[in-house]
Design a protein around this motif. Structure first.
Motif, short mmCIF file in Angstrom:
data_model
loop_
_atom_site.label_atom_id
_atom_site.label_comp_id
_atom_site.label_asym_id
_atom_site.label_seq_id
_atom_site.Cartn_x
_atom_site.Cartn_y
_atom_site.Cartn_z
N GLU A 153 -17.32 -30.89 -8.22
CA GLU A 153 -18.59 -30.41 -7.70
C GLU A 153 -19.43 -31.57 -7.16
O GLU A 153 -20.04 -31.47 -6.09
N GLN A 170 -18.14 -32.85 -3.91
CA GLN A 170 -18.20 -31.81 -2.88
C GLN A 170 -16.82 -31.48 -2.33
O GLN A 170 -16.63 -31.28 -1.13
N ARG A 226 -15.57 -28.79 -2.76
CA ARG A 226 -15.76 -27.40 -2.33
C ARG A 226 -15.83 -27.28 -0.81
O ARG A 226 -15.44 -26.27 -0.23
N GLU A 233 -16.61 -18.16 -3.85
CA GLU A 233 -16.89 -18.98 -5.03
C GLU A 233 -15.99 -18.58 -6.20
O GLU A 233 -15.47 -19.45 -6.91
N GLU A 278 -13.22 -21.11 -7.94
CA GLU A 278 -13.27 -21.48 -9.36
C GLU A 278 -11.98 -21.11 -10.08
O GLU A 278 -11.46 -21.90 -10.88
#
Length: 288
Positions: free
Chosen positions: A25, A28, A30, A38, A42
């Motif tokens: 996280e 980043q 992501r 999301e 996850e």
């Protein structure tokens, strides 16, 4: 991986996983999969870290990682997600082991790094190999499909064929165009070939050279070429580059080129609604 370190990692897997997720996280990661929901992101992270731990539990067996990477490849996830995730896992694991050690000298530190590398590096190499093999196979299939579709010769009328060209023309593709063109002229007994470059984004000296060569080759086997699809910007480029197309008939559109091809083959387009044209047709038929 060293037996003692393996036990430490496995006994504290929950804490390592937590720190790893925080690291992802923070870095980043992501962003590499911004189009993924999301929830899916996850769950994928959880599965990712589980297969990493399964590799150390099974002492190097990578079957679970193979199945996992295959699913990601099919879903279109980038390799960067996996490699960044593995590097983050390496950092988290080393830092966690060092935090648990009261005193670590340079020799012990080097041994810890080497032990973790022996665990992580084969996984990274495996993932890169998996992705490379998949992309090479995909590119090979796409290349074959493009070769089949990149230079078709389409018969539109007796003695007249059209070769529509789309995309960039390089040396390899120019060779394919030449082969298809010559084979098609003979196969369809074509008198005129319309080479349509409407879909070619750039016509430079090399592209023009290949087209001129193709036209000359067609002439040598008894047919003629008309270059169609000459857009204003293409015409300007040809003039600026000093490319000589004086021996090569050109038209701005396929429609105009087709009319010229009809004239070359002794035919013409007639509006049957005009009485004069109908009379001319009847007269010509009567003379025959």
């Amino acid at each position: 991986m060293d037996k003692l370190l393996r036990e430490i990692v496995l006994e504290n897997s929950d804490q390592i996983v937590k720190k790893w997720l925080e690291e992802i996280e923070r870095k980043q990661v992501r962003a590499y999969s911004a189009s993924i929901s999301e929830e899916l992101f996850e769950s994928t992270n959880r599965e990712f870290v589980n297969v990493i731990f399964s590799s150390v539990e099974k002492e190097g067996m990578l079957e679970d990682l193979h199945n996992f990477s295959e699913r990601l490849i099919q879903l279109g996830w980038p390799l960067s997600y996996l490699t960044e995730g593995m590097q983050a896992f390496r950092r988290v694991t080393v830092n966690f082991i060092l935090e648990r050690s009261e005193e670590v000298d340079s020799k012990q530190f080097a041994e810890i790094l080497e032990s973790v590398d022996q665990w992580i590096d084969p996984i990274v190499n495996f993932l890169v190999t998996e992705y490379s093999g998949n992309w090479e196979n995909t590119l090979s299939i796409q290349r074959m499909a493009l070769q089949e579709l990149s230079a078709p010769l389409i018969p539109v009328m007796e003695g007249i064929t059209v070769m529509p060209l789309v995309g960039t023309i390089d040396t390899e593709r120019a060779k394919l165009i030449m082969e298809n063109l010559l084979d098609g002229v003979i196969k369809h007994n074509a008198e005129v070939v319309l080479i349509d470059i409407t879909g070619v984004p750039v016509v430079d000296t090399m592209v023009a050279h290949h087209i001129i060569q193709a036209a000359e080759a067609v002439r040598l086997i008894g047919a003629s070429c008309i270059l169609v699809g000459i857009r204003p910007e293409i015409a300007q480029t040809i003039v600026n580059l000093g490319i000589d197309l004086s021996n090569f008939p050109t038209k701005s559109s396929l429609q105009k080129g087709f009319r010229s091809a009809l004239e070359i083959t002794g035919r013409r387009v007639v509006d049957v609604g005009k009485e004069d044209d109908i009379e001319d047709i009847l007269d010509s038929l009567g003379k025959e």
